[in-house]
Design an enzyme around this catalytic site. Structure first.
Site, short mmCIF file in Angstrom:
data_model
loop_
_atom_site.label_atom_id
_atom_site.label_comp_id
_atom_site.label_asym_id
_atom_site.label_seq_id
_atom_site.Cartn_x
_atom_site.Cartn_y
_atom_site.Cartn_z
N PHE A 68 0.84 -1.18 0.00
CA PHE A 68 0.00 0.00 0.00
C PHE A 68 0.88 1.24 0.00
O PHE A 68 2.06 1.16 0.34
CB PHE A 68 -0.89 0.01 1.25
CG PHE A 68 -2.37 0.09 0.93
CD1 PHE A 68 -3.03 -1.01 0.44
CD2 PHE A 68 -3.07 1.28 1.11
CE1 PHE A 68 -4.39 -0.94 0.14
CE2 PHE A 68 -4.41 1.35 0.82
CZ PHE A 68 -5.08 0.24 0.33
N GLN A 113 -7.25 15.28 3.16
CA GLN A 113 -6.61 14.43 2.16
C GLN A 113 -7.45 14.27 0.90
O GLN A 113 -8.63 13.95 0.97
CB GLN A 113 -6.36 13.05 2.75
CG GLN A 113 -5.74 12.08 1.77
CD GLN A 113 -5.27 10.81 2.44
OE1 GLN A 113 -6.05 9.90 2.68
NE2 GLN A 113 -4.01 10.77 2.82
N SER A 146 -6.50 4.48 8.43
CA SER A 146 -7.80 4.98 8.87
C SER A 146 -8.57 3.88 9.60
O SER A 146 -9.05 4.08 10.72
CB SER A 146 -8.59 5.45 7.65
OG SER A 146 -9.94 5.62 7.99
N HIS A 191 -11.22 13.02 0.39
CA HIS A 191 -11.34 11.67 0.95
C HIS A 191 -11.34 11.61 2.46
O HIS A 191 -12.11 10.87 3.05
CB HIS A 191 -10.19 10.84 0.39
CG HIS A 191 -10.21 9.39 0.79
ND1 HIS A 191 -11.29 8.59 0.53
CD2 HIS A 191 -9.30 8.61 1.42
CE1 HIS A 191 -11.04 7.36 0.98
NE2 HIS A 191 -9.85 7.35 1.54
N LEU A 216 -14.35 6.03 -4.81
CA LEU A 216 -12.99 5.60 -4.51
C LEU A 216 -12.58 4.36 -5.30
O LEU A 216 -13.32 3.39 -5.39
CB LEU A 216 -12.92 5.29 -3.01
CG LEU A 216 -11.57 4.86 -2.48
CD1 LEU A 216 -10.56 5.99 -2.58
CD2 LEU A 216 -11.70 4.40 -1.04
N ASP A 258 -21.06 16.23 11.73
CA ASP A 258 -21.96 16.62 12.81
C ASP A 258 -21.24 16.76 14.15
O ASP A 258 -21.41 17.77 14.86
CB ASP A 258 -23.10 15.60 12.96
CG ASP A 258 -23.88 15.39 11.66
OD1 ASP A 258 -23.50 15.99 10.64
OD2 ASP A 258 -24.85 14.62 11.68
N HIS A 270 -7.64 11.77 -2.10
CA HIS A 270 -7.17 10.46 -2.56
C HIS A 270 -6.89 10.58 -4.05
O HIS A 270 -7.71 11.14 -4.79
CB HIS A 270 -8.24 9.40 -2.29
CG HIS A 270 -7.76 8.00 -2.46
ND1 HIS A 270 -7.42 7.47 -3.68
CD2 HIS A 270 -7.53 7.01 -1.55
CE1 HIS A 270 -7.03 6.22 -3.52
NE2 HIS A 270 -7.09 5.92 -2.24
N ARG A 302 -0.22 9.66 -0.48
CA ARG A 302 -1.34 10.16 -1.28
C ARG A 302 -1.21 11.63 -1.68
O ARG A 302 -1.60 12.01 -2.79
CB ARG A 302 -2.64 9.94 -0.51
CG ARG A 302 -2.99 8.49 -0.45
CD ARG A 302 -4.24 8.24 0.37
NE ARG A 302 -4.55 6.81 0.35
CZ ARG A 302 -5.48 6.24 1.11
NH1 ARG A 302 -6.19 6.97 1.95
NH2 ARG A 302 -5.69 4.96 1.03
N ARG A 351 -2.52 11.33 5.96
CA ARG A 351 -2.70 9.98 6.47
C ARG A 351 -2.21 8.94 5.47
O ARG A 351 -2.42 9.08 4.27
CB ARG A 351 -4.20 9.72 6.75
CG ARG A 351 -4.49 8.30 7.17
CD ARG A 351 -5.93 8.10 7.57
NE ARG A 351 -6.89 8.17 6.48
CZ ARG A 351 -7.05 7.22 5.56
NH1 ARG A 351 -6.30 6.13 5.55
NH2 ARG A 351 -7.98 7.37 4.62
N GLU A 353 -6.24 2.21 -3.28
CA GLU A 353 -4.80 2.18 -3.51
C GLU A 353 -4.32 0.74 -3.68
O GLU A 353 -3.24 0.49 -4.23
CB GLU A 353 -4.15 2.77 -2.25
CG GLU A 353 -2.83 3.42 -2.43
CD GLU A 353 -2.57 4.30 -1.21
OE1 GLU A 353 -2.83 5.50 -1.29
OE2 GLU A 353 -2.10 3.77 -0.18
#
Lengths: 234, 579
Positions: free
Chosen positions: B119, B239, B398, B351, B251, B220, B241, B285, B393, B254
């Site tokens: 990744f 970010q 995540s 993203h 999406l 929220d 992506h 990214r 990130r 990756e």
């Protein structure tokens, strides 16, 4: 291009019965049915009510009847159903408002088959339970379920008897019954062998057609039926 | 009518972080806890995560939590807090095994262990080359995590309030005392009293025009606490992506590049080698997203248009069908192409929010540079900022953040809830929400929510996106203030109580507008480039002045006060970032 959306409407606070209302929207042929609904809600009629979230077919919020067939509004392109599209709520669950139905009975049925790994043996310390690629493949198809209810609410047996546990619950039972790590098959098969279990399925295949995740639902139900018969014969 | 409920602990949000916390709250059997979600929990956006969860299991090749920590620190452009990062990467191994033991159907290696793949930004030996660290279940890892945690919560008989929208937090005597929620089905208000409250409401990518985020991702939780005077941390870092489906933003994991897919420009060139000679398409990214925009701006998009190609054909049909089946499905459904035969048109898509509600490593909300907690108030997952992601990130971190810090928050909340007494309920606990609902039920102005939302999304995409500079950011701040003024003159057609989603959508737009203004303001304030925050007028990272977290406080007069918090550096000193 112009599309006509004919939508079943019902507001419990003002309407005695459901009725149909037509809206005209300008869309690209490659737009989703959900894009059309959003255009209506945002630009024409703010009272139009439906559920939606991810908008690409993985969260399961927007199952509805599109030209008489259950599907996710975010996974159907208007070119495939237009230029006139009829949209209704999924059948067999009480309508709360417009395209929104009460999902609580559906989730109750899901809960009835113990939808969680049952295995009281202590897991190995510091590593995973082993599972071969073949063992993992055995239940792969039924792990894809997103609990959208498109299958259950397309099933004539469910329409005829709301106590029938329904395809979605059986799919989720299958996911565990055929998982080599699970020890709860007996308990689930007992539930599914009851009067409201798998024998209400008459292999009509609506569920398989309706599944937006392309799960072979009828096949999975058949495998559960076989597992019950095999267990009874041994 | 206002209903009142009392629990020991309340979890707001039913995604990965919320369910992991609820599960751990339920484990001892002593804490009365409930999960409140505006969706049915399995609809949560955790389910859309595809490629994997990072953990140095070393199932296929040598790997260590230290290497994972280094990659995360480097990926964060040295803004991540290294104590929290080290802890996350250490907990990662244990928590992934815990998920497997709960029944999560990971893909498997030949010898039956959890499968792992490459990744972006993940390396061996501190940046020497790619490593297989992402633990995956085909390209449905988030779906499997969400389903597994929901299943376990059912097993543990967790109480759920589905389709309740939380609109305010109750603070009493400096502590969290509960939340106020709007029951979508009935239009009734509910006060939930509790000793501990966790916000796990996810992100807010819907402030941008092109995004991979669900329509429900409207920030929220951060908006609610911000309006109560709690700061938001590092909001300038959002970010993009690199590979969203062109125009749609959906999406494309990756994992496609992890399995061998390559980005190609309009001249057929595999351009990433020019931007990241070692990691190429698997650079982090922010680096890849900027590279794609550079290619497009230089006229090397496909046919000169605003996208490039992600070539997955070289992965081969069999590997695509077994390891990336959902990606193949998305391509067939939305593009009418088979990725085994044709390249996928992609562009960067909004993203992930690196910023959010500031917390410590146990999920406790901390409100200043001295990390002073508000007792009983917690946040975890994308809506929180620990900070383990810093300025950018890494992919797979995540899902890891959700389960590691959801778990830690749940454990600490259980401890706290058993020790603490129930705070008194302020007389006016529901007043603010009552006023908001009354206004939304009668709002009869001349502005439309759809128009304001569209203008906000276009503005944020153009002026507060991958490339930023002072003039555009200042314009964004000014226009967002105008949009917030216009929002007060909004019209809501729907006057019903039952399932009034026009009301809830309009309320959500208010949250997005507040967070967009904070994002633009913080981006204008930070005069350097770091990670996802790239200033064309300040293209270099500036450690001397900016190696610090931003804390943005909303003032009663509507202005934003910016303060700072030091970055925790343990073993990795800031270096130039090259991939």
């Amino acid at each position: 291009m112009r599309y006509v959306f004919r939508i079943q409407r019902f507001n419990p606070e003002t309407d005695k019965a459901p009725y149909y209302k037509e809206y005209e929207v300008e869309l690209e042929p490659t737009d989703r049915v959900l894009d059309g609904l959003n255009q209506i809600k945002w630009n024409i009629d703010g009272t139009l009510t439906y559920r939606r979230s991810c908008a690409h077919g993985v969260c399961g919020s927007d199952a509805m009847r599109i030209n008489g067939t259950n599907a996710l509004a975010c996974k159907v392109l208007v070119r495939d159903v237009g230029p006139k599209v009829t949209i209704e709520p999924i059948l067999g669950l009480p309508v709360i408002r417009d395209l929104v139905v009460d999902m609580d009975p559906f989730f109750e049925q899901y809960r009835s088959i113990s939808p969680f790994l049952i295995n009281d043996e202590p897991p190995p310390h510091g590593r995973e339970r082993l599972q071969s690629i073949e063992e993992r493949e055995r239940y792969d198809d039924t792990t894809k379920c997103i609990l959208c209810a498109a299958c259950t609410t397309s099933c004539p047996s469910f329409w005829a008897n709301e106590n029938y546990v329904g395809p979605a619950a059986i799919v989720n039972a299958h996911r565990f019954i055929f998982d080599s790590r699970d020890r709860g098959a007996a308990r689930r098969l007992e539930v599914l062998n009851s009067r409201t279990g798998v024998w209400r399925c008459h292999t009509i295949y609506n569920c398989t057609v309706a599944c937006p995740r392309e799960i072979q639902v009828t096949k999975a139900i058949g495998e559960v039926k076989q597992a019950i018969l095999y267990r009874q014969s041994t | 009518m206002i209903h009142t409920h009392t629990f020991d602990a309340i979890v707001v949000g039913g995604g990965g972080a919320g369910l992991m916390a609820a599960l751990h709250l339920s484990r001892g059997g002593q804490v009365r806890a409930a999960v409140i979600s505006k969706l049915y929990p399995p609809r949560s956006h955790t389910g859309a995560a595809q490629g994997g969860i990072g953990a140095a299991l070393g199932n296929l090749e040598e790997d260590h939590p230290e290497w994972h920590a280094f990659d995360t620190v480097k990926g964060s452009d040295y803004l991540g807090d290294q104590d929290a990062i080290e802890l996350m990467c250490r907990d990662a191994v244990e928590v992934v095994l815990e998920l497997e033991h709960m029944g999560l159907p990971f893909s498997r290696t030949e010898d039956g262990r959890i499968a792992q793949r490459r990744f972006g930004g993940h390396s061996h030996n501190f940046g020497k080359g790619p490593v297989r660290r992402s633990c995956y279940a085909a390209d449905r890892t988030g779906h499997m995590i969400l389903q597994t945690l929901y299943q376990q919560c059912i097993k543990n008989r967790v109480t759920f309030f589905d389709e309740y929208q939380v609109m305010d937090v109750i603070l009493s005597e400096g502590r969290a005392a509960g939340v106020v929620a709007y029951q979508i089905r009935t239009g009734d208000l509910h006060i939930f009293r509790a000793k501990a409250v966790l916000f796990a409401t996810g992100g807010f990518g819907r402030m941008f025009e092109v995004t991979s985020n669900a329509l429900a991702f409207t920030g929220d939780g951060p908006a609610i606490v911000y309006r109560r005077g709690i700061p938001l941390e590092d909001m300038e870092f959002f970010q993009f992506h690199p590979t969203g489906i062109a125009k749609l933003g959906i999406l494309i994991t990756e994992g496609v590049r992890g399995e061998g897919g390559v980005l190609v420009n309009g001249q057929g060139e595999e351009f990433m080698v020019r931007y990241a000679p070692t990691m190429k398409d698997l650079a982090s990214r922010d680096v890849v997203s900027r590279a794609i925009y550079h290619e497009i701006q230089a006229g090397r998009g496909i046919d000169g248009k605003r996208y490039v190609h992600l070539d997955a054909t070289r992965i081969g049909r069999e590997a695509i069908e077994t390891k990336l089946p959902d990606i193949a499905d998305f391509c067939r459904t939305y593009l009418g192409i088979d990725p085994a035969d044709h390249p996928i048109p992609v562009q960067p898509t909004a993203h992930y929010a690196m910023g959010g509600i500031p917390t410590d490593v146990d999920g406790r909300v901390v409100i200043d540079d001295k990390r002073t907690p508000i007792p009983g108030l917690y946040a975890a997952g994308e809506c929180a900022c620990v900070s383990v992601h810093g300025a950018n990130r890494l992919g797979t971190n995540s899902l890891l953040d959700l389960v590691v810090f959801g778990r830690r928050a749940g454990i600490d909340m259980a401890r706290f809830a058993l020790e603490a007494d129930l705070p008194p309920l302020p007389q006016d606990a529901a007043e603010r929400v009552v006023e908001q609902i009354e206004w939304l039920r009668s709002a009869n102005g001349d502005e439309s929510a759809a128009t304001i939302r569209r203008e906000m999304q276009t503005l944020m995409m153009n002026n507060v996106g991958v490339f930023r500079e002072a003039k555009g950011l200042a314009e964004a701040v000014e226009k967002l203030q105008e949009l917030r003024e216009r929002y007060r003159r909004i019209r809501v057609q729907d006057r019903s109580r039952a399932f009034n989603t026009e009301l809830t959508e309009t309320w959500e737009l208010g949250a997005l507008l507040d967070l967009a203004l904070v994002t633009a303001t913080c981006a204008l304030n930070r005069t350097e480039s770091r990670g996802a925050h790239y200033r064309e007028d300040y293209p270099k990272r500036d450690d001397a002045n900016w190696l610090k977290h931003t804390l943005a406080y909303g003032k009663p007069d509507g202005t934003i006060e910016i303060k700072y918090k030091p970055v925790v550096i343990t073993r990795f000193q800031p270096q130039e970032r090259v991939y």
